[in-house]
Scaffold this motif. Structure first.
Motif, PDB file in Angstrom:
ATOM      1  N   THR A  67      -1.844   0.974 -22.952  1.00 20.03           N
ATOM      2  CA  THR A  67      -0.868   0.870 -21.873  1.00 20.03           C
ATOM      3  C   THR A  67      -1.621   0.627 -20.557  1.00 20.03           C
ATOM      4  N   ASP A  68      -0.874   0.240 -19.519  1.00 19.38           N
ATOM      5  CA  ASP A  68      -1.487   0.064 -18.195  1.00 19.38           C
ATOM      6  C   ASP A  68      -2.157   1.371 -17.756  1.00 19.38           C
ATOM      7  N   ALA A  69      -1.456   2.497 -18.015  1.00 16.58           N
ATOM      8  CA  ALA A  69      -1.992   3.796 -17.598  1.00 16.58           C
ATOM      9  C   ALA A  69      -3.314   4.095 -18.305  1.00 16.58           C
ATOM     10  N   GLU A  70      -3.384   3.776 -19.594  1.00 13.35           N
ATOM     11  CA  GLU A  70      -4.626   3.993 -20.349  1.00 13.35           C
ATOM     12  C   GLU A  70      -5.747   3.078 -19.848  1.00 13.35           C
ATOM     13  N   GLY A  71      -5.370   1.829 -19.540  1.00 14.71           N
ATOM     14  CA  GLY A  71      -6.354   0.873 -19.019  1.00 14.71           C
ATOM     15  C   GLY A  71      -6.904   1.325 -17.678  1.00 14.71           C
ATOM     16  N   ILE A  72      -6.006   1.780 -16.818  1.00 13.19           N
ATOM     17  CA  ILE A  72      -6.412   2.247 -15.491  1.00 13.19           C
ATOM     18  C   ILE A  72      -7.309   3.486 -15.616  1.00 13.19           C
ATOM     19  N   LYS A  73      -6.957   4.362 -16.545  1.00 14.09           N
ATOM     20  CA  LYS A  73      -7.767   5.552 -16.790  1.00 14.09           C
ATOM     21  C   LYS A  73      -9.173   5.142 -17.253  1.00 14.09           C
ATOM     22  N   ALA A  74      -9.243   4.143 -18.137  1.00 14.31           N
ATOM     23  CA  ALA A  74     -10.544   3.661 -18.635  1.00 14.31           C
ATOM     24  C   ALA A  74     -11.381   3.112 -17.473  1.00 14.31           C
ATOM     25  N   ILE A  75     -10.737   2.362 -16.582  1.00 17.22           N
ATOM     26  CA  ILE A  75     -11.478   1.793 -15.444  1.00 17.22           C
ATOM     27  C   ILE A  75     -11.960   2.914 -14.516  1.00 17.22           C
ATOM     28  N   LYS A  76     -11.091   3.898 -14.281  1.00 16.40           N
ATOM     29  CA  LYS A  76     -11.460   4.992 -13.379  1.00 16.40           C
ATOM     30  C   LYS A  76     -12.515   5.908 -13.967  1.00 16.40           C
ATOM     31  N   GLU A  77     -12.317   6.310 -15.227  1.00 22.47           N
ATOM     32  CA  GLU A  77     -13.168   7.350 -15.821  1.00 22.47           C
ATOM     33  C   GLU A  77     -14.253   6.817 -16.746  1.00 22.47           C
ATOM     34  N   GLY A  78     -14.184   5.515 -17.043  1.00 28.22           N
ATOM     35  CA  GLY A  78     -15.153   4.934 -17.953  1.00 28.22           C
ATOM     36  C   GLY A  78     -14.754   5.184 -19.398  1.00 28.22           C
ATOM     37  N   VAL A  79     -15.531   4.648 -20.321  1.00 32.58           N
ATOM     38  CA  VAL A  79     -15.223   4.783 -21.742  1.00 32.58           C
ATOM     39  C   VAL A  79     -16.463   5.288 -22.483  1.00 32.58           C
ATOM     40  N   LYS A  80     -16.239   6.292 -23.341  1.00 30.58           N
ATOM     41  CA  LYS A  80     -17.326   6.819 -24.173  1.00 30.58           C
ATOM     42  C   LYS A  80     -16.987   6.571 -25.627  1.00 30.58           C
ATOM     43  N   LYS A  81     -17.983   6.195 -26.398  1.00 30.85           N
ATOM     44  CA  LYS A  81     -17.789   6.070 -27.847  1.00 30.85           C
ATOM     45  C   LYS A  81     -18.893   6.853 -28.518  1.00 30.85           C
ATOM     46  N   GLU A  82     -18.493   7.736 -29.418  1.00 30.90           N
ATOM     47  CA  GLU A  82     -19.451   8.598 -30.115  1.00 30.90           C
ATOM     48  C   GLU A  82     -20.453   9.229 -29.151  1.00 30.90           C
ATOM     49  N   GLY A  83     -19.918   9.725 -28.028  1.00 33.05           N
ATOM     50  CA  GLY A  83     -20.750  10.423 -27.054  1.00 33.05           C
ATOM     51  C   GLY A  83     -21.575   9.522 -26.141  1.00 33.05           C
TER      52      GLY A  83
END
Ligand code: HEC
Length: 111
Positions: A67-83
């Protein structure tokens, strides 16, 4: 010239640069900070994008997966995969308005 006409012209002249400026900003910000992974075309098929696992934003299924909200959250907080951080946070780099504009910019890659 009538005062009302003058005011109308003046406010139109003031409004146009504001809206184009924000659209331009998203394009500039994207090419500077995001295209290295997500690709100029949103495909994610750059050297870095493939390494980190960026997805193809031209694909409607990929676009529908967040969703837009999830995308915006990813941009703001970054994305982690397996730590591991695969995308760093941008909350301190861009304003909320700039982040929303980037989100819209990403949506526009959909074919
Ligand atoms: C170092 C590479 C890298 C950079 C630079 C980068 N990203 Fe990402 N981004 C990723 C990866 C990897 C993911 C996670 C993909 C997944 O969910 O599998 C991701 C996820 C996202 C998501 C969440 C949707 C999704 O695909 O999961 C958005 C939205 C996004 N990035 C936007 C941006 C924007 C806007 C910028 C620039 C401000 C940016 N990214 C910069 C690598 C990057």
């Amino acid at each position: 010239m009538k005062k009302t006409t003058q005011i109308a012209i003046l406010s139109a002249a003031l409004l146009i640069p504001v809206s184009t400026a924000s659209a331009l900003d998203a394009a500039t910000n994207y090419s500077k900070k995001c295209a290295s992974c997500h690709g100029k075309d949103g495909s994610g098929k750059t050297k870095m994008g493939k390494k980190k696992g960026a997805r193809d934003y031209r694909d409607a299924k990929v676009q529908a997966s967040f969703t837009d909200a999830e995308g915006i959250k990813a941009i703001k907080e970054g994305v982690k995969k397996e730590g591991k951080v695969v995308m760093k946070p941008y909350a301190d780099k861009f304003s909320d308005a700039e982040i929303s504009a980037l989100m819209k910019y990403i949506r526009a890659f959909k074919k």
